[in-house]
Design an enzyme around this catalytic site. Structure first.
Site, PDB file in Angstrom:
ATOM      1  N   PHE A   1       0.822  -1.205   0.000  1.00 37.69           N
ATOM      2  CA  PHE A   1       0.000   0.000   0.000  1.00 37.69           C
ATOM      3  C   PHE A   1       0.861   1.262   0.000  1.00 37.69           C
ATOM      4  CE2 PHE A   1      -3.191  -2.952   1.533  1.00 37.69           C
ATOM      5  CZ  PHE A   1      -4.369  -2.459   0.978  1.00 37.69           C
ATOM      6  N   ASP A   2       0.405   2.267  -0.756  1.00 38.93           N
ATOM      7  CA  ASP A   2       0.847   3.634  -0.585  1.00 38.93           C
ATOM      8  C   ASP A   2       0.185   4.167   0.692  1.00 38.93           C
ATOM      9  OD1 ASP A   2       1.810   6.278  -1.312  1.00 38.93           O
ATOM     10  OD2 ASP A   2      -0.228   6.709  -1.971  1.00 38.93           O
ATOM     11  N   LEU A   3       0.657   5.308   1.189  1.00 38.42           N
ATOM     12  CA  LEU A   3       0.074   5.902   2.397  1.00 38.42           C
ATOM     13  C   LEU A   3      -0.766   7.139   2.076  1.00 38.42           C
ATOM     14  CD1 LEU A   3      -0.287   6.136   5.455  1.00 38.42           C
ATOM     15  CD2 LEU A   3       1.967   7.252   5.563  1.00 38.42           C
ATOM     16  N   ASP A   4      -0.123   8.219   1.647  1.00 37.47           N
ATOM     17  CA  ASP A   4      -0.819   9.493   1.411  1.00 37.47           C
ATOM     18  C   ASP A   4      -1.805   9.382   0.256  1.00 37.47           C
ATOM     19  OD1 ASP A   4       0.666  10.637   3.417  1.00 37.47           O
ATOM     20  OD2 ASP A   4       2.115  11.598   2.078  1.00 37.47           O
TER      21      ASP A   4
END
Length: 216
Positions: A8-11
């Protein structure tokens, strides 16, 4: 094809960081004599590496200025900005569903690793991730994923989930599948241009698509 790992990416994918990022960018700009961004200009700079964003915003390319801007940004972000972050509704449930279905989860963000760890801990999500991978000045996300592949932490069967084209480009460049999410800061056109394997409207779609898929 089953996925052996979900990255997963965060932002813009797990949480909305616009307020903290925008205020921290403007803190850095104003400290060094640049005009601040208007609020509606901030989203385009959420996702890409911070040094690249400052080069675009200021039109400056000398390393000294960029390093100083990044340092001023991180000064405020590390104290205040990381906490000016809103978790997207449905994300904890989606992640928990994947974990219960047996999918190992990881995080790959252009944000510095210690900031990402603080954010996940703040939302009490850190225990769901096998690892948290962060970026540094001059590093692209495709290079981060390449390093993860070289270390054997992800494979070509893994899936990268993000809200910006940079996430999908990084995945495809390393042979991974990519999934785009439409609740973040990337547009549908931006994401579909990179031919994601999945394009999700809401967090509940993640589990609905993956949680009962057969695993390798």
């Amino acid at each position: 094809m089953p996925h052996d790992f979900i990255l997963f990416d965060l932002d813009g994918t797990l949480s909305d960081p616009q307020l903290g990022i925008g205020r921290s960018i403007n803190h850095a700009l104003e400290r060094h004599g640049f005009e601040p961004l208007l609020p509606d200009a901030v989203p385009r700079y959420i996702g890409p590496p911070l040094d690249e964003s400052f080069r675009v915003i200021t039109g400056r390319h000398d390393d000294g200025t960029i390093v100083a801007l990044v340092a001023a940004y991180r000064e405020r972000y590390g104290d205040i900005g990381y906490a000016e972050n809103q978790l997207y509704p449905g994300i904890p449930e989606a992640l928990q569903r994947l974990a219960e279905a047996g999918f190992p989860l990881g995080l790959c963000t252009s944000k510095r690793r210690d900031f990402a760890c603080k954010i996940l801990a703040m939302f009490k999500l850190d225990h769901l991730f096998r690892f948290i991978d962060g970026g540094e000045i001059g590093m692209h996300k495709w290079q981060q994923i390449a390093a993860l592949r070289e270390a054997g932490r992800v494979s070509e069967s893994s899936l990268m989930v993000g809200d910006r084209a940079v996430d999908l480009i990084a995945a495809h460049r390393n042979g991974l599948s990519g999934a785009g999410v439409l609740w973040g800061h990337g547009s549908r056109d931006e994401l579909t241009a990179e031919t994601p394997r999945y394009l999700w409207q809401q967090p509940a779609d993640i589990g609905a698509t993956l949680a009962f898929a057969p695993q390798p």
